[in-house]
Enzyme design. Structure first.
Site, PDB file in Angstrom:
ATOM      1  N   ASP A  14     -19.411  -9.332  19.850  1.00 43.89           N
ATOM      2  CA  ASP A  14     -20.407  -8.542  19.113  1.00 43.89           C
ATOM      3  C   ASP A  14     -19.836  -7.439  18.215  1.00 43.89           C
ATOM      4  O   ASP A  14     -20.486  -6.407  18.022  1.00 43.89           O
ATOM      5  CB  ASP A  14     -21.421  -7.917  20.086  1.00 43.89           C
ATOM      6  CG  ASP A  14     -22.312  -8.956  20.733  1.00 43.89           C
ATOM      7  OD1 ASP A  14     -22.330 -10.117  20.280  1.00 43.89           O
ATOM      8  OD2 ASP A  14     -22.998  -8.610  21.717  1.00 43.89           O
ATOM      9  N   LYS A 107     -24.412 -16.579  20.295  1.00 41.85           N
ATOM     10  CA  LYS A 107     -25.234 -16.391  21.498  1.00 41.85           C
ATOM     11  C   LYS A 107     -26.502 -15.626  21.123  1.00 41.85           C
ATOM     12  O   LYS A 107     -26.552 -14.957  20.094  1.00 41.85           O
ATOM     13  CB  LYS A 107     -24.453 -15.645  22.575  1.00 41.85           C
ATOM     14  CG  LYS A 107     -24.115 -14.203  22.226  1.00 41.85           C
ATOM     15  CD  LYS A 107     -23.313 -13.564  23.340  1.00 41.85           C
ATOM     16  CE  LYS A 107     -22.914 -12.156  23.013  1.00 41.85           C
ATOM     17  NZ  LYS A 107     -24.001 -11.184  22.986  1.00 41.85           N
ATOM     18  N   VAL A 135     -18.158  -4.970  22.260  1.00 44.81           N
ATOM     19  CA  VAL A 135     -19.262  -4.127  22.732  1.00 44.81           C
ATOM     20  C   VAL A 135     -20.377  -5.009  23.297  1.00 44.81           C
ATOM     21  O   VAL A 135     -20.429  -6.196  22.994  1.00 44.81           O
ATOM     22  CB  VAL A 135     -19.828  -3.255  21.584  1.00 44.81           C
ATOM     23  CG1 VAL A 135     -18.820  -2.222  21.132  1.00 44.81           C
ATOM     24  CG2 VAL A 135     -20.306  -4.083  20.398  1.00 44.81           C
ATOM     25  N   CYS A 140     -23.278  -7.015  27.170  1.00 44.32           N
ATOM     26  CA  CYS A 140     -22.620  -8.276  26.812  1.00 44.32           C
ATOM     27  C   CYS A 140     -21.227  -8.412  27.420  1.00 44.32           C
ATOM     28  O   CYS A 140     -20.843  -9.508  27.840  1.00 44.32           O
ATOM     29  CB  CYS A 140     -22.587  -8.433  25.301  1.00 44.32           C
ATOM     30  SG  CYS A 140     -24.269  -8.449  24.618  1.00 44.32           S
TER      31      CYS A 140
END
Length: 196
Positions: A14, A107, A135, A140
């Site tokens: 991310d 995702k 992050v 996550c």
């Protein structure tokens, strides 16, 4: 030396504009500070022949694939966070996918394993060791790491200063939880020393 890393994958999670840039509704407050370390982790991984897997969120413009608690961000005239094809969904400056070498997983939930083919891809690639950066630590990062442990990856590492949360206290508490299930948590410097 490179053979030592052939069964290792780096999961970069991310590191997208909507999670890092100031003013985004999804901004992780500690995210900007770790960008240089994430860049360095990727550089080290590539130098050693470690497979780099980019784990990103890319959502439907109407938010139909988003968690219920986030759907309100997609009900206005503004574009919601990490909508596929938007600037917010792109990797932050300094990070880029090398199409010929790297792999990308999209995702729509916290875990990189949930509803994706990540586990199958890692198995067919011979990966047994995971290194994680990105992050955010309590969501996550943690969920991906816990799933990796549940899936019996024998060696999971989280680079503590290449991961971040909204506050240092939240980050530290979650790192301790991961240590308690056998996850290694070196700093970038400590991890880079393993290459020496």
């Amino acid at each position: 030396m490179a053979e030592r890393w052939t069964n290792t994958a780096l999961l970069v999670i991310d590191m997208q504009n909507d999670f890092i840039e100031e003013g985004s509704v999804m901004q992780v407050k500690g995210g900007r500070a770790i960008v240089p370390n994430v860049i360095r982790v990727v550089e080290l991984a590539r130098q050693r022949g470690i497979l780099v897997v980019w784990v990103v969120r890319e959502h439907d413009p109407k938010g139909r694939d988003v968690e219920i608690f986030r759907r309100h961000h997609y009900n206005s005239e503004k574009v919601g966070p990490t909508v596929k094809g938007t600037v917010g969904a792109k990797l932050v400056d300094g990070l880029s996918i090398r199409e010929e070498e790297d792999y990308k997983i999209v995702k729509t939930r916290f875990s990189a394993f949930f509803g994706t083919h990540l586990h199958s891809f890692l198995q067919t690639s011979g990966v047994t060791k995971l290194v994680v950066a990105g992050v955010q630590t309590p969501n996550c990062i943690r969920q991906t790491v816990f799933d990796a442990v549940e899936l019996d990856y024998p060696d999971v590492t989280v680079i503590v200063d290449a991961t971040a949360a909204a506050t240092p206290e939240i980050h530290t508490a979650n790192i301790l939880d991961m240590e308690n299930i056998g996850v290694k948590t070196p700093t970038l410097h400590e991890w880079s020393e393993e290459f020496a």
